[in-house]
Write an enzyme that holds these catalytic residues in place. Structure first.
Site, PDB file in Angstrom:
ATOM      1  N   CYS A   1      11.137   4.153 -26.162  1.00 25.41           N
ATOM      2  CA  CYS A   1      11.566   5.228 -27.067  1.00 25.41           C
ATOM      3  C   CYS A   1      11.819   6.536 -26.313  1.00 25.41           C
ATOM      4  O   CYS A   1      12.766   7.258 -26.621  1.00 25.41           O
ATOM      5  CB  CYS A   1      10.575   5.419 -28.201  1.00 25.41           C
ATOM      6  SG  CYS A   1       8.938   5.878 -27.648  1.00 25.41           S
TER       7      CYS A   1
ATOM      8  N   SER B   1     -14.760   1.958  -7.701  1.00 25.23           N
ATOM      9  CA  SER B   1     -13.657   1.267  -8.366  1.00 25.23           C
ATOM     10  C   SER B   1     -12.642   2.303  -8.885  1.00 25.23           C
ATOM     11  O   SER B   1     -13.026   3.336  -9.430  1.00 25.23           O
ATOM     12  CB  SER B   1     -14.244   0.464  -9.522  1.00 25.23           C
ATOM     13  OG  SER B   1     -13.224  -0.131 -10.227  1.00 25.23           O
TER      14      SER B   1
ATOM     15  N   GLY C   1      -8.389   3.912  -5.478  1.00 28.27           N
ATOM     16  CA  GLY C   1      -7.048   3.822  -4.895  1.00 28.27           C
ATOM     17  C   GLY C   1      -6.945   2.911  -3.679  1.00 28.27           C
ATOM     18  O   GLY C   1      -5.912   2.893  -3.004  1.00 28.27           O
TER      19      GLY C   1
HETATM   20  N1  LIG Z   1       0.408  -0.873 -11.956  1.00 24.46           N
HETATM   21  C1  LIG Z   1      -0.263   0.233 -12.257  1.00 24.46           C
HETATM   22  N2  LIG Z   1       0.256   1.104 -13.138  1.00 24.46           N
HETATM   23  C2  LIG Z   1      -0.419   2.249 -13.448  1.00 24.46           C
HETATM   24  N3  LIG Z   1      -1.615   2.582 -12.908  1.00 24.46           N
HETATM   25  C3  LIG Z   1      -2.180   1.742 -12.026  1.00 24.46           C
HETATM   26  C4  LIG Z   1      -1.540   0.516 -11.655  1.00 24.46           C
HETATM   27  N4  LIG Z   1      -2.340  -0.114 -10.755  1.00 24.46           N
HETATM   28  C5  LIG Z   1      -3.422   0.673 -10.564  1.00 24.46           C
HETATM   29  N5  LIG Z   1      -3.326   1.777 -11.323  1.00 24.46           N
HETATM   30  C6  LIG Z   1      -4.289   2.875 -11.375  1.00 24.46           C
HETATM   31  O1  LIG Z   1      -4.458   3.348 -10.062  1.00 24.46           O
HETATM   32  C7  LIG Z   1      -5.801   3.707  -9.848  1.00 24.46           C
HETATM   33  C8  LIG Z   1      -6.280   3.086  -8.532  1.00 24.46           C
HETATM   34  O2  LIG Z   1      -6.256   1.674  -8.682  1.00 24.46           O
HETATM   35  P1  LIG Z   1      -6.580   0.734  -7.451  1.00 24.46           P
HETATM   36  O3  LIG Z   1      -6.453  -0.668  -7.919  1.00 24.46           O
HETATM   37  O4  LIG Z   1      -5.783   1.146  -6.292  1.00 24.46           O
HETATM   38  O5  LIG Z   1      -8.109   1.099  -7.186  1.00 24.46           O
HETATM   39  P2  LIG Z   1      -9.207   0.345  -6.331  1.00 24.46           P
HETATM   40  O6  LIG Z   1      -9.934   1.383  -5.594  1.00 24.46           O
HETATM   41  O7  LIG Z   1      -8.595  -0.763  -5.558  1.00 24.46           O
HETATM   42  O8  LIG Z   1     -10.087  -0.235  -7.498  1.00 24.46           O
HETATM   43  P3  LIG Z   1     -11.000  -1.538  -7.491  1.00 24.46           P
HETATM   44  O9  LIG Z   1     -12.062  -1.301  -6.477  1.00 24.46           O
HETATM   45  O10 LIG Z   1     -11.550  -1.527  -8.876  1.00 24.46           O
HETATM   46  O11 LIG Z   1     -10.118  -2.683  -7.196  1.00 24.46           O
HETATM   47  C9  LIG Z   1      -6.582   3.281 -11.054  1.00 24.46           C
HETATM   48  O12 LIG Z   1      -6.858   4.435 -11.825  1.00 24.46           O
HETATM   49  C10 LIG Z   1      -5.642   2.398 -11.835  1.00 24.46           C
HETATM   50  O13 LIG Z   1      -5.782   2.621 -13.206  1.00 24.46           O
END
Ligand SMILES: Nc1ncnc2c1ncn2[C@@H]1O[C@H](COP(=O)(O)OP(=O)(O)OP(=O)(O)O)[C@@H](O)[C@H]1O
Length: 712
Positions: free
Chosen positions: A15, A513, A516
């Site tokens: 939208c 968690s 990033g």
């Molecule tokens: N495809 C996506 N679209 C939008 N936001 C995303 C996407 N993938 C991850 N995020 C956001 O990016 C941020 C970082 O995610 P990421 O998976 O890199 O974290 P991480 O440190 O690897 O976490 P974990 O230890 O839980 O795996 C989070 O807030 C998540 O909501």
């Protein structure tokens, strides 16, 4: 705003961009929604207001976002059209306001069910969040029209199937000629043989006609055969082109679209095929049949034929009156089907969780509700079509009655023979049937247009340029310089990342968690490109390297790796071009501590895995995926929580084995600090930033975040 600027949303989350598309059309620019989604960074949840502002600015519009109340619409300075942020059925939604007066607000809603409407100020106030975006063209704005591939481009494909088209047309022409002969036979019997009571030639005539009708059946068979062939060829060409395109789309596409939205478009393709083949048949055949039968009918009786012609405009009006409603009902039906597909796919993917949470009934009710919604929309469509069919049938019967009435008077007044009247009546169906096909073509084309729009929204997304993997001379340090990344504008995920990963070093990335870590890893395989900054492999910027060479250089093992149906061996060597020896496979499996498990299976490496390898334990799946990663010729291996399902002893064994691999750079993304402890270089991430780095002892001595994580 001109009505022709209206743009309907293609998917539920469109939208925002569809509203922006209307604004842009108002200023003379036409862009596909797919491009606007990209610019506005639309996600599965939709588009943020900031996303719309950024996209509009990139396309040359000045934008002001304001929080206002209804008084805004009394201000004569306000420039329409503008985008208003509303809450519709508990969902955030955007619509375009293109006019306002003392009583009403005139709204163009990209939802095709709502379309353009006027709302009382009070009604509008109830749904409006108060936020709106005001647009004016910037001083350097130049209108731009990016071509939207219409149905016409599909017709070009038809040129490849000339022989089938020729087959259909030839067979159908013979059938028509035989039908005309049949009507002539009727006339001869009634006018010549019956009055003279002459039975001598009747037998021969009947026998010849029986033989001719045999040919008729053969040609009917041929026509259906060629038509099916044409449909199949078109279907495989369009469907396969779509599937191939989907496979080559960037990760960004998959992380912003629902699976059901992608798969439901396959069923839309049938509508395009139907319209294409119907149009061809109508163009080459129906028109010809109409002209030939029309000429014969005129020859039989010009007066009766003129009466017949009288019905044509009424037919056209009936079709035209239904057109808009059909387009709307069709779009609704397709969207509802897409949603239904998404729900079922989502539930099947998460069936374990669903059972554990005992959500079967609740989720089933959701599907049931959506299914009924689809059925209702389908019913509305079918009801409208049946209603139209009923009117058409009534017109047809009405015409036949009038023709018989008028014909009977002519026979009574000896102006027409009874045989000619009967022949005329018999042949009339062959005139009306192609006429109906030609007229109803418009509906089919309309449906195909909607389906084609939905297909194009995917086909217009640029495929990944994978390129070739020739240049492999970038073995060396990986340098990440000032990298930022965000999936949507308002939410930075990585900020100012600076990191050097030494060649052949072992690195652990830890952190809470959502901090990033995985996103950073995904930038290294170029699933996504940094929004700021640069990544270099041995001094070569990643954006100058082909995706193919990047992904041959870096192997990323995701958190939930997929095993595919096939044997264990096939899964292990998947994606490896060169031949792999039995010894290499054994070694990789031994390092991943899965060798013994495989040896215990009756068929060892030839054991068949089903979809998702459900017969293996979570840990076995992870160890198989680790072995697959070890077999890959990539120089950099990234393990994203790859041992999370393993017991500490097995995990330690695998990590020790991996740390002994001297000639590869290995990155562990881990929550468990027991892994980090054994790796010399540790990077701590928090909230998208690198907050600490060093070895285990240094970081403990720092008494900061790592220390806190360790002491939890
Ligand atoms: N495809 C996506 N679209 C939008 N936001 C995303 C996407 N993938 C991850 N995020 C956001 O990016 C941020 C970082 O995610 P990421 O998976 O890199 O974290 P991480 O440190 O690897 O976490 P974990 O230890 O839980 O795996 C989070 O807030 C998540 O909501």
């Amino acid at each position: 705003m001109n009505y022709s600027y209206y743009v309907a949303q293609v998917d539920e989350t469109d939208c925002g961009v569809a509203s922006l598309a209307m604004i842009l059309r108002n200023y003379g620019s036409v862009y596909p929604l797919a491009k606007l989604r990209d610019l506005a960074r639309t996600t599965k949840q939709g588009t943020t207001a900031l996303g719309l502002v950024k996209a509009a600015k990139k396309l040359g519009l000045d934008v002001t976002a304001i929080q206002a109340d209804l008084e805004l619409f009394d201000d004569e300075e306000v420039k329409y059209p503008l985008i208003a942020h509303v809450v519709k059925e508990d969902l955030l939604h955007y619509c375009v306001v293109f006019k306002a007066d003392k009583e009403y607000i005139y709204v163009a809603d990209s939802d095709p069910v709502a379309k353009v409407k006027k709302m009382s100020r009070k009604e509008f106030d109830q749904i409006w969040s108060g936020i709106c975006l005001l647009f004016t063209p910037a001083s350097n704005y130049t209108p731009k029209k990016e071509p939207l591939a219409g149905l016409l481009s599909m017709f070009r494909d038809l040129a490849n199937y000339k022989k089938y088209i020729l087959g259909v047309v030839s067979a159908a022409t013979v059938i028509t000629l035989i039908s005309i002969l049949g009507s002539y036979y009727l006339q001869v019997i009634v006018d010549r043989f019956i009055p003279t009571k002459d039975t001598s030639g009747l037998g021969i005539l009947a026998v010849s006609l029986v033989i001719i009708y045999l040919f008729n059946s053969v040609f009917n068979y041929l026509r259906d055969f060629f038509l099916t062939k044409l449909d199949q060829q078109l279907s495989s060409k369009i469907s396969l082109r779509y599937i191939q395109h989907v496979y080559k789309l960037p990760m960004h596409f998959f992380s912003t679209r629902k699976t059901g939205e992608i798969t439901s478009r396959f069923s839309d393709i049938n509508k395009i095929i139907d319209a294409l083949s119907s149009t061809v048949i109508s163009m080459f055949l129906d028109v010809g049949v109409m002209v030939i039968t029309g000429a014969v009918l005129y020859f039989y009786s010009s007066r009766l034929f003129l009466t017949t012609l009288f019905v044509i405009p009424i037919y056209i009006i009936v079709i035209y009156l239904f057109n808009k409603r059909f387009a709307k009902l069709d779009q609704e039906q397709m969207e509802s089907n897409a949603l239904l597909n998404s729900l079922i796919i989502e539930d099947l993917k998460g069936i374990e969780t669903l059972k554990v949470l005992q959500l079967e009934k609740k989720r089933y009710r959701n599907v049931e509700k959506q299914f009924h919604d689809f059925l209702n929309k389908n019913l509305s469509y079918v009801k409208t079509r049946s209603f139209q069919d009923a009117i058409k049938l009534w017109l047809q019967y009405g015409l036949v009655t009038i023709v018989l009435y008028q014909g009977a008077s002519l026979v009574i007044h000896s102006e027409l023979s009874l045989g000619v009247l009967m022949a005329f009546n018999a042949l009339l169906a062959f005139f009306l049937s192609p006429l109906q096909s030609i007229i109803s073509l418009q509906v089919k084309l309309q449906e195909a247009k909607v389906a084609n729009n939905r297909l194009n929204e995917v086909l217009q997304v640029d495929m990944e340029e994978v390129g070739t993997s020739k240049n492999k001379n970038f073995i060396g340090d990986i340098v990440i310089k000032n990298v930022d990344y965000s999936y949507e504008y308002s939410k930075p995920i990585l900020q100012s990342i600076n990191l050097t990963i030494k060649n052949n070093s072992k690195l652990a990335i830890v952190g809470l968690s959502g901090s990033g870590k995985s996103t950073l890893a995904k930038l290294l395989v170029r699933f996504y490109a940094p929004t700021q900054g640069e990544i270099n492999f041995n001094y070569q910027p990643l954006n100058e390297l082909s995706l193919s060479s990047i992904r041959q250089y870096v192997h990323y093992l995701p958190q939930s790796p997929q095993l595919f149906s096939g044997t264990i061996r096939e899964n292990l060597v998947m994606g490896i071009d060169q031949s792999v020896s039995e010894e290499e496979i054994n070694n990789a499996c031994k390092k991943a501590l899965i060798y013994d498990d495989i040896q215990k299976m009756p068929l060892r490496y030839e054991t068949k895995l089903d979809e998702g390898a459900t017969a293996l334990s979570g840990g076995q799946k992870q160890r198989l995926a680790i072995a697959r990663t070890l077999l890959s010729p990539a120089h950099v291996l990234i393990f994203d929580e790859s041992t999370s399902n393993l017991d500490p002893i097995t995990e330690k064994g695998i990590v020790d084995n991996l740390l002994q691999v001297q000639d590869k750079t290995i990155i562990f993304i881990a929550h468990r600090l027991s892994i980090a402890k054994r790796v010399n270089n540790i990077v701590v991430m928090n909230n998208g930033r690198i907050t600490e780095s060093g070895n285990h002892q240094d970081l403990l001595a720092n008494h900061q975040e790592y220390y806190q994580l360790w002491n939890i």
